[in-house]
Design a protein around this motif. Sequence first.
Motif, PDB file in Angstrom:
ATOM      1  N   CYS A 147     -10.470  -9.262  -3.030  1.00 27.80           N
ATOM      2  CA  CYS A 147     -10.638  -7.852  -2.686  1.00 27.80           C
ATOM      3  C   CYS A 147     -11.362  -7.636  -1.357  1.00 27.80           C
ATOM      4  CB  CYS A 147     -11.411  -7.176  -3.829  1.00 27.80           C
ATOM      5  SG  CYS A 147     -12.060  -5.538  -3.498  1.00 27.80           S
ATOM      6  N   ARG A 148     -12.278  -8.503  -0.992  1.00 25.08           N
ATOM      7  CA  ARG A 148     -13.225  -8.220   0.092  1.00 25.08           C
ATOM      8  C   ARG A 148     -12.578  -7.829   1.428  1.00 25.08           C
ATOM      9  NH1 ARG A 148     -17.493 -12.419   2.819  1.00 25.08           N
ATOM     10  NH2 ARG A 148     -15.520 -13.351   3.473  1.00 25.08           N
ATOM     11  N   PRO A 149     -11.449  -8.418   1.842  1.00 22.76           N
ATOM     12  CA  PRO A 149     -10.905  -8.045   3.151  1.00 22.76           C
ATOM     13  C   PRO A 149     -10.507  -6.583   3.303  1.00 22.76           C
ATOM     14  CG  PRO A 149     -10.057 -10.186   2.497  1.00 22.76           C
ATOM     15  CD  PRO A 149     -10.762  -9.614   1.292  1.00 22.76           C
ATOM     16  N   ASP A 150     -10.246  -5.866   2.198  1.00 19.67           N
ATOM     17  CA  ASP A 150      -9.888  -4.445   2.287  1.00 19.67           C
ATOM     18  C   ASP A 150     -10.008  -3.813   0.904  1.00 19.67           C
ATOM     19  OD1 ASP A 150      -8.828  -1.914   2.682  1.00 19.67           O
ATOM     20  OD2 ASP A 150      -7.172  -2.609   3.953  1.00 19.67           O
ATOM     21  N   PRO A 151     -11.219  -3.489   0.468  1.00 20.60           N
ATOM     22  CA  PRO A 151     -11.414  -3.001  -0.907  1.00 20.60           C
ATOM     23  C   PRO A 151     -10.629  -1.732  -1.243  1.00 20.60           C
ATOM     24  CG  PRO A 151     -13.508  -3.632   0.070  1.00 20.60           C
ATOM     25  CD  PRO A 151     -12.495  -3.677   1.170  1.00 20.60           C
ATOM     26  N   GLU A 152     -10.568  -0.782  -0.336  1.00 24.16           N
ATOM     27  CA  GLU A 152      -9.903   0.479  -0.659  1.00 24.16           C
ATOM     28  C   GLU A 152      -8.406   0.274  -0.870  1.00 24.16           C
ATOM     29  OE1 GLU A 152     -11.460   3.267  -1.496  1.00 24.16           O
ATOM     30  OE2 GLU A 152     -13.219   1.970  -1.276  1.00 24.16           O
ATOM     31  N   ASN A 153      -7.771  -0.462   0.006  1.00 20.37           N
ATOM     32  CA  ASN A 153      -6.346  -0.727  -0.181  1.00 20.37           C
ATOM     33  C   ASN A 153      -6.093  -1.687  -1.329  1.00 20.37           C
ATOM     34  OD1 ASN A 153      -4.634   0.802   1.674  1.00 20.37           O
ATOM     35  ND2 ASN A 153      -5.851  -0.181   3.281  1.00 20.37           N
ATOM     36  N   TRP A 154      -7.068  -2.581  -1.608  1.00 21.27           N
ATOM     37  CA  TRP A 154      -6.931  -3.462  -2.773  1.00 21.27           C
ATOM     38  C   TRP A 154      -6.838  -2.621  -4.043  1.00 21.27           C
ATOM     39  CZ3 TRP A 154      -8.982  -4.658  -7.453  1.00 21.27           C
ATOM     40  CH2 TRP A 154      -8.633  -5.893  -8.015  1.00 21.27           C
ATOM     41  N   LYS A 155      -7.682  -1.617  -4.155  1.00 18.10           N
ATOM     42  CA  LYS A 155      -7.636  -0.739  -5.333  1.00 18.10           C
ATOM     43  C   LYS A 155      -6.304   0.007  -5.400  1.00 18.10           C
ATOM     44  CE  LYS A 155     -11.774   0.953  -4.249  1.00 18.10           C
ATOM     45  NZ  LYS A 155     -13.046   1.734  -4.311  1.00 18.10           N
ATOM     46  N   ALA A 156      -5.815   0.451  -4.250  1.00 19.01           N
ATOM     47  CA  ALA A 156      -4.518   1.119  -4.234  1.00 19.01           C
ATOM     48  C   ALA A 156      -3.403   0.161  -4.644  1.00 19.01           C
ATOM     49  CB  ALA A 156      -4.243   1.686  -2.839  1.00 19.01           C
ATOM     50  N   TYR A 157      -3.514  -1.089  -4.237  1.00 21.61           N
ATOM     51  CA  TYR A 157      -2.514  -2.096  -4.605  1.00 21.61           C
ATOM     52  C   TYR A 157      -2.538  -2.351  -6.107  1.00 21.61           C
ATOM     53  CZ  TYR A 157      -0.028  -6.615  -4.434  1.00 21.61           C
ATOM     54  OH  TYR A 157       0.856  -7.646  -4.635  1.00 21.61           O
ATOM     55  N   TRP A 158      -3.715  -2.517  -6.700  1.00 16.29           N
ATOM     56  CA  TRP A 158      -3.817  -2.665  -8.160  1.00 16.29           C
ATOM     57  C   TRP A 158      -3.107  -1.498  -8.847  1.00 16.29           C
ATOM     58  CZ3 TRP A 158      -6.913  -5.827 -11.688  1.00 16.29           C
ATOM     59  CH2 TRP A 158      -6.997  -5.313 -12.985  1.00 16.29           C
ATOM     60  N   ARG A 159      -3.360  -0.281  -8.369  1.00 13.20           N
ATOM     61  CA  ARG A 159      -2.767   0.896  -8.989  1.00 13.20           C
ATOM     62  C   ARG A 159      -1.241   0.859  -8.886  1.00 13.20           C
ATOM     63  NH1 ARG A 159      -6.491   4.726 -10.243  1.00 13.20           N
ATOM     64  NH2 ARG A 159      -4.856   6.299 -10.329  1.00 13.20           N
ATOM     65  N   ARG A 160      -0.708   0.388  -7.753  1.00  9.12           N
ATOM     66  CA  ARG A 160       0.745   0.253  -7.594  1.00  9.12           C
ATOM     67  C   ARG A 160       1.313  -0.727  -8.613  1.00  9.12           C
ATOM     68  NH1 ARG A 160       3.714   3.051  -3.323  1.00  9.12           N
ATOM     69  NH2 ARG A 160       5.370   1.858  -4.352  1.00  9.12           N
ATOM     70  N   ILE A 161       0.630  -1.858  -8.798  1.00 10.00           N
ATOM     71  CA  ILE A 161       1.116  -2.865  -9.741  1.00 10.00           C
ATOM     72  C   ILE A 161       1.139  -2.303 -11.156  1.00 10.00           C
ATOM     73  CG2 ILE A 161       0.596  -5.089 -10.811  1.00 10.00           C
ATOM     74  CD1 ILE A 161      -0.590  -5.947  -8.091  1.00 10.00           C
TER      75      ILE A 161
ATOM     76  N   GLY B 268      -8.001 -12.107   7.559  1.00  7.55           N
ATOM     77  CA  GLY B 268      -7.138 -11.189   8.285  1.00  7.55           C
ATOM     78  C   GLY B 268      -5.757 -11.080   7.671  1.00  7.55           C
ATOM     79  N   ARG B 269      -5.199 -12.217   7.294  1.00  4.64           N
ATOM     80  CA  ARG B 269      -3.880 -12.205   6.673  1.00  4.64           C
ATOM     81  C   ARG B 269      -3.938 -11.587   5.277  1.00  4.64           C
ATOM     82  NH1 ARG B 269       1.066 -10.883   6.697  1.00  4.64           N
ATOM     83  NH2 ARG B 269       2.484 -12.220   5.480  1.00  4.64           N
ATOM     84  N   VAL B 270      -5.008 -11.863   4.546  1.00  4.45           N
ATOM     85  CA  VAL B 270      -5.160 -11.250   3.226  1.00  4.45           C
ATOM     86  C   VAL B 270      -5.192  -9.728   3.349  1.00  4.45           C
ATOM     87  CG1 VAL B 270      -6.767 -10.922   1.298  1.00  4.45           C
ATOM     88  CG2 VAL B 270      -6.243 -13.228   2.095  1.00  4.45           C
ATOM     89  N   ALA B 271      -5.916  -9.221   4.331  1.00  6.16           N
ATOM     90  CA  ALA B 271      -5.970  -7.770   4.531  1.00  6.16           C
ATOM     91  C   ALA B 271      -4.574  -7.202   4.788  1.00  6.16           C
ATOM     92  CB  ALA B 271      -6.899  -7.431   5.696  1.00  6.16           C
TER      93      ALA B 271
END
Length: 333
Positions: free
Chosen positions: A179-193, A129-132
């Motif tokens: 990645c598993r807690p929120d894959p779509e936002n994880w991908k968006a986060y990678w793109r931000r970095i 939950g916190r990771v998400a």
Amino acid sequence: MSHRGRWLSGACAGAVAVALLVAGSVLDTRPPRHGAGGGAGSGAAGTAVGAYLHYGSPGVERMAELSRWLGGTELRAGHTYLPGDTWANIEGAPDSLRSWARWRRERADRLFVLNVPMQERNEAGVSDGRVAELIRSGARGANDEHFRRLAGRLVDLGVPDTVIVLGWEMNGFDYTHRCRPDPENWKAYWRRIVAAMRSVEGQRFRFDYAPNRGGDAIAWTSCYPGDDVVDVVGMDSYDQEPGRTFDEQVRQPYGLQQQVDFAKAHGKRISYPEWGLFRHGDNPEYVRGMLAWFAEHRPLYHSITDYCPHGVWQCGQNPRSSAVFREFLSGGR
């Protein structure tokens, strides 16, 4: 898998190296050649050979020692990790980066490979939950400045072409940057970095997307953030299940063959930032299989994790595998 042991690795490298020199001179278990990419010639064919030997400056010093043990084979991939404990360290605070940068600048054909966490407290056992929540915050840009500072520091150190292994093993269960807690936002986060780091003048970074081999917590294809923000498709592949034999590790879902096929379909080079022995002990057939795989598929680089139980030089418990590694990569071969 967790890698807290990296911080303590290599304390007895000298004594172990002597023992392995003896083992390497006695055993003849050389792997078959697989075309021009094998052995010492793999460097000339475009694959940089490396090893993780220590996260700090001792790792730089041990590169030369390992090269001598390999009969003069040039280790062209220098591989280390930024600590994932605090944002200050993720921004590149460790003084040892200067040593690695100096090593990289000494030769034009070298690669500096740097594993970069996407979150602080990266090995702290943070809940899903916190990771998400952290993923969503990062996707909104909360951490952009940390990564701009890292990029600026690398450019200032004269290593603007660093290979960035960002958020490695993201398909696993352990790291806070999983990645598993929120894959779509994880991908968006990678793109931000990536956007933040690429915004720094003078940078020429390559970003390496490196999941664990196998399905793990989530299919690694589900976390892939896009061809425009990935330069290399890597894979961390240790001798452990899923896959009792090397052939099974190749054929399994989300295994070595799928990595190669995925990279080809997306027009990317492949890499192996981490590989080594593990659950099956001293297994020369695994080492032989991996080295032949590298020779056939010619990754950008490969880097064995060289401390116990994974290693072949700083770890004395794998003498048969050590002999295979040394014979296959020896400059005298």
